[in-house]
Each structure stands twice: as C-alpha cells, then as structure tokens.
Design a protein around this motif. Sequence first.
Motif, mmCIF file in Angstrom:
data_model
loop_
_atom_site.group_PDB
_atom_site.id
_atom_site.type_symbol
_atom_site.label_atom_id
_atom_site.label_comp_id
_atom_site.label_asym_id
_atom_site.label_seq_id
_atom_site.Cartn_x
_atom_site.Cartn_y
_atom_site.Cartn_z
ATOM 1 N N UNK A 8 0.940 -1.195 0.044
ATOM 2 C CA UNK A 8 -0.181 -0.087 0.017
ATOM 3 C C UNK A 8 0.838 1.196 0.163
ATOM 4 N N UNK A 9 0.446 2.377 0.165
ATOM 5 C CA UNK A 9 1.083 3.504 0.316
ATOM 6 C C UNK A 9 2.310 3.607 1.191
ATOM 7 N N UNK A 10 2.021 3.343 2.362
ATOM 8 C CA UNK A 10 2.897 3.444 3.560
ATOM 9 C C UNK A 10 3.421 2.317 4.008
ATOM 10 N N UNK A 11 2.829 1.138 3.732
ATOM 11 C CA UNK A 11 3.454 -0.320 4.150
ATOM 12 C C UNK A 11 3.064 -0.356 5.689
ATOM 13 N N UNK A 12 2.064 0.394 6.143
ATOM 14 C CA UNK A 12 1.880 0.055 7.583
ATOM 15 C C UNK A 12 0.276 -0.194 7.752
ATOM 16 N N UNK A 13 -0.695 0.566 7.210
ATOM 17 C CA UNK A 13 -2.092 0.583 7.952
ATOM 18 C C UNK A 13 -2.854 -0.686 6.920
ATOM 19 N N UNK A 14 -3.237 0.201 5.511
ATOM 20 C CA UNK A 14 -4.057 -0.700 4.746
ATOM 21 C C UNK A 14 -3.364 -2.074 4.572
ATOM 22 N N UNK A 16 -1.544 -3.776 6.100
ATOM 23 C CA UNK A 16 -1.544 -4.752 7.193
ATOM 24 C C UNK A 16 -2.972 -5.499 7.314
ATOM 25 N N UNK A 37 5.187 -7.277 3.357
ATOM 26 C CA UNK A 37 4.447 -5.859 3.163
ATOM 27 C C UNK A 37 5.549 -4.843 2.642
ATOM 28 N N UNK A 39 5.870 -0.823 0.330
ATOM 29 C CA UNK A 39 5.039 0.357 -0.339
ATOM 30 C C UNK A 39 5.082 0.032 -1.680
ATOM 31 N N UNK B 85 5.504 10.470 10.844
ATOM 32 C CA UNK B 85 4.422 9.837 11.408
ATOM 33 C C UNK B 85 4.376 8.606 11.989
ATOM 34 N N UNK B 123 -14.077 4.005 8.457
ATOM 35 C CA UNK B 123 -13.975 2.697 8.948
ATOM 36 C C UNK B 123 -12.374 2.640 9.207
ATOM 37 N N UNK B 126 -7.028 3.238 12.040
ATOM 38 C CA UNK B 126 -5.753 3.576 12.043
ATOM 39 C C UNK B 126 -5.622 5.120 12.313
ATOM 40 N N UNK B 263 8.447 1.790 9.731
ATOM 41 C CA UNK B 263 7.275 1.246 9.176
ATOM 42 C C UNK B 263 7.174 -0.407 9.311
ATOM 43 N N UNK B 266 6.004 -0.211 13.516
ATOM 44 C CA UNK B 266 4.793 0.194 13.534
ATOM 45 C C UNK B 266 3.663 -0.574 13.020
ATOM 46 N N UNK B 267 3.890 -1.564 12.019
ATOM 47 C CA UNK B 267 3.102 -2.333 11.478
ATOM 48 C C UNK B 267 2.336 -3.288 12.557
ATOM 49 N N UNK B 270 -0.278 -1.401 14.197
ATOM 50 C CA UNK B 270 -1.358 -1.658 13.401
ATOM 51 C C UNK B 270 -2.210 -2.915 13.630
ATOM 52 N N UNK B 271 -1.092 -4.174 13.750
ATOM 53 C CA UNK B 271 -1.935 -5.454 13.768
ATOM 54 C C UNK B 271 -2.509 -5.576 15.143
ATOM 55 N N UNK B 274 -6.387 -4.270 14.576
ATOM 56 C CA UNK B 274 -7.201 -4.850 13.798
ATOM 57 C C UNK B 274 -8.317 -5.480 14.174
ATOM 58 N N UNK B 278 -11.859 -4.360 12.543
ATOM 59 C CA UNK B 278 -12.779 -5.219 12.038
ATOM 60 C C UNK B 278 -14.200 -5.025 12.446
ATOM 61 N N UNK B 281 -15.658 -1.971 11.620
ATOM 62 C CA UNK B 281 -15.986 -2.007 9.845
ATOM 63 C C UNK B 281 -17.532 -2.536 9.593
ATOM 64 N N UNK B 297 -11.581 5.716 4.018
ATOM 65 C CA UNK B 297 -10.373 4.847 3.987
ATOM 66 C C UNK B 297 -9.260 5.716 4.054
ATOM 67 N N UNK B 298 -8.316 5.198 4.287
ATOM 68 C CA UNK B 298 -6.959 5.526 4.460
ATOM 69 C C UNK B 298 -6.529 6.166 2.982
ATOM 70 N N UNK B 300 -3.650 6.202 2.199
ATOM 71 C CA UNK B 300 -2.579 5.368 1.432
ATOM 72 C C UNK B 300 -3.162 5.043 0.071
#
Lengths: 92, 451
Positions: A8-14, A16, A37, A39, B85, B123, B126, B263, B266-267, B270-271, B274, B278, B281, B297-298, B300
């Motif tokens: 995705x764009x940032x490799x974090x939110x979407x 994941x 995962x 970018x 960020x 939804x 994050x 990232x 940080x992932x 985010x995990x 979820x 979920x 959403x 949505x994001x 990204x």
Amino acid sequence: MKKIIVACGGAVATSTVAADAIKELCEKNGISAEVIQMRIIEIENNLDGIDLVVTTMKIVPNFDIPYVNGMPFLTGINKEETEKRILSYIKD
Amino acid sequence: MDFILQIVQYFVNLGPAVMLPIIIFIVSLILGQSFGKSIKSGISIGIGFVGIGLVIGLMLNNLAPAAKAMSQNFGISMSLIDIGWPGSSPMTWASRIALVAIPVAIIVNIIMLALRFTRVVNIDIWNIWHFAFTGAIVDIATGSYTLGIIAVAVHAAFAYKIGDWFAPVVENYFGLEGIAMPHGTTGWFAPISVFVDGIMDRIPVVRDIDINPKHLKNKFGILCDPAVMGGIMGVIIGILAGYDVQQILTLGIQMAAVIVLMPVVVKYIMGGLIPVSEVARTKLQKKFKNSKFYIGLDCALLLGDPVVVTASLLFIPLTILIAAIVPGNQILPFGDLPTIGFFIAMAVGVHKGNLFRTLITGSIVMFMAIWISNQMIGFHTILAANAGQLTNSAARVASLDQGGSPVTYIITQVLDMTNVAGFAAIGLFYLICVICTIVWSKKQYKMLNNK
C-alpha cells in the motif's frame, strides 16, 4: 512455499489489514505462504520469486506476475470473490 | 471525571508497551474476538511499542548528534530530526487521550450521519490517531482532559467534512467510486490546493502550463527505495557533519536502518488494532450500507498514482530545500520523507494530475508544515516523554506529520494563544482556503450529478 507481496502507500495501515486477511486465508486452505509487506513504489525492485502481488489501491501493473486488487479486504465489498481469485493463483 | 482520570492515569503509568496490550486484549474480548486472537493482538501492539522505542532511540542517539554537528559546521539551524508519522503515531496511541479517541471519533461520525451532516462512514480506525494527536496536544497545552476530548471531536468532525468535500475528486481522478478520505494529513492540505487552483486559473500564461508525467518514475529507479534513500542521506549528513570515513559509513547504514525499520515496527501496532477495526467496520457497514454513503478509507490508497509517485520523489529534495529557507527552522525533514506523498496526494487529484500546480501547492504545504511543526516542538517533546520514548533527557522531538498540521495548530492556539500573530496568519489563510473549498466542492458535486 508461495511468496505474496502485499503493498500500500505506507506499508503500515491498509496493507496490514490485507496481509492479515491473506495470511488467514492461506492458513485456512493449508497453503504455506510468505506474505511480504511493502510500499507500492518498492514493488518493482522486489519481484524476484514472487507468485502474486496484491495492492490495496488500484494500480496499472507494469509486471507479468499475477496481480489482484486487495481493496475488498478494506471495504468488505466483493471480499469472497477476491479471496477466490487469490486462491486460484496460489493453489498448486 | 477525576475518578475516571485516576484510572486512566494508572494505566498510562504502566507505560504503553504494557498498558496497550492489556487494553487491546480486554477490548478485543468485549468485541467478541476469540481468546487467542485477543491475546495475539495485545502482544502485537506491545511488540510495536518496544520496537518503535528502539528505532527512535537509534535515531536520537546517532542521527541527532550528526545533524547537530552539521548545523554547527554550516551555521544552519536544522539540528532536530523529524520523527515523521511512524514516530508520532505510536506516541499518540500511548497518550491518555488515545484510549477514548476511537469511541469519540466513531460517535461523532454516527451523530453526523444521523443528522445528515456527512455522508462519510469512516472505517479507517488507524488514522484516528491524527485526531487523537490534536487531542493529546490540547491536553498537554491546557492540562484539561475534557478539552482534549472536545478537540478530538472537533478535528474528527472537520476530517469527515473534508472527506465529503473531496469525494468527487477521489472518484473522478483516482477512480475510487464510493470512497472518501477523511484523513488527518491528506485532509488538511487539500483545501490549499483548491485555493492555488483558483489563483492559477486567473493568471494568463501560467494557467496553461500543464506538466502531466505518466512515466517519469521509471527514471528514478533504485532511488525510490527507502533503504537506498536513507543510506544516501546518512552519508551526506555524515560528510557535512565533518565525520571521518568510518563514522560516515556507519551513519549511512544507521539512517537506512531507521527509515526501513520504522514502518516495520509500526506495522505491529496496526496489527494490534485490527480486531477493533474489524468490528467497527462490520458494524458501521451493516448500518450504513446504502449507496448514498461514502466509505472512509486511508489515503495511502492514493499513493500509487503515477503523478503522486513522481511528485513524492521530487518533494524529497524539495522539502529539505524548503526546510533550509523557513525562517528560524530547527527541523531536518527525515521520518516523513519516504511517505511525503501523504502531504500532496489529494492536491494531485484537485490539479487533475498537473505536476506544475502540484509543485506550487506542495511547496506552500511543506513550508506551512515545517513552520508549524517548529511551534509544536515543546508540546511534541512532552508527548514523547509521556510515552516513555525519550532516553536522553536533553532530546527534543518534532514531526511534520502530524506536528505540522494547521488543524492541530489552530485548535491548540485557540485555547492556548501563545503565538497570536502566527495563529492569525495561519488561521486566516486556512479559513480562506476552506471557504474556497466549500464553494468549489458544490460545483464538483453538480458536475458529478450531471454526468
């Protein structure tokens, strides 16, 4: 062992969210797969040995590897069809 | 209120790497996830915090001294490193506001939907951290938890409106039908692009300049790789800092490590979120699945557009140049550079892929973001200290995203009034941009309906 890029764009939110869903999908279907995962801009430089590319946004793929738009994992719309398509590419 | 505050404070005192796993585990169970999944989510978020602590430590201990040496050598003032960020979002999740920010943002959304003030069903759990950041900063600036919560609600409401205003662009230019972007970063600067577009349309000759690159990005090749970019930046800073070869190479690898690992860690945070997203959403979708609504949505999702990618790459060096000319700037842009696209993505859509206009909007946006984040250094450092991420007591932190957001700045200044001139200038300019956006957006909706 299948290798799947989820980007995705940032490799974090979407990505994941999508990666989590795809990992679960593989487990359920007994497919051993590595989900990587990254970018979207990194995809081009990391395509060696990859079986499938999934991105959470629409891209016009400039590679020959199977590609699936993973947005349904975020919106929930058409999620089952997307899962079927992904399985069709990574099932032996 | 005091009693609740005491409970919240006890949990916050456990430190984010312990507090959030417990909270997420409990919330996850309440939301009906299995025991195993809940415990995994909880631990995952804890791992993320331990990880981000290590990476920020690496950055503050190695890169910050180098930036300082570089600044001294050249008489420039950029001695603080932008944590970006990936650095500021974990600090926000660790603040005492974050726990209530998610329900507050969702409740504001539901109220606005019920009153037909918005069509955005958000939804994107994050990115509630952007609203929570505003709340946390207000909480620190005023010492009032209540005002902090109100700030979260105000920022959330504004973001949903941004989602409404720009949904036609998301559909027309980016081709994402039924989707809106109520996002904290892409959201705030989008009105500026509308203002710039309006001005450009009125200047002869300039209005006809249209650079619309589709294939430029291939020419950058390996440079768009964050690892390579981080390494090169580290080496350059090392040279400018007057280091010897050994130190220069070490700094190069350290900088590459920071930019790649941020990232990655940080992932895990985010995990951990979820299970919450979920449930949010599915519940929100069930309630508002009518086609009249936009799914929030994001942004990204916008970062893969070819023009956005090209503009993002151009803005890596441009942002550093802009940082050099912002008066009194102390911040060296770094953590936000690989995803600088968040600052300009919507502008590309508003400018219909015109790179020339995007560069103008983006330069104004980055100038503003850098100037504002300088004003925020004090509060931001307290936020970092509260999250237990400052190993060195002399260290100070700043971020362009979200520390440079005018929305956060305006809301904080309304309550705090430490820089009246700055507040008036930024506030007035931003207000004009928002008014332009409201008028412009009505036209966009008309065009969309006439199609």
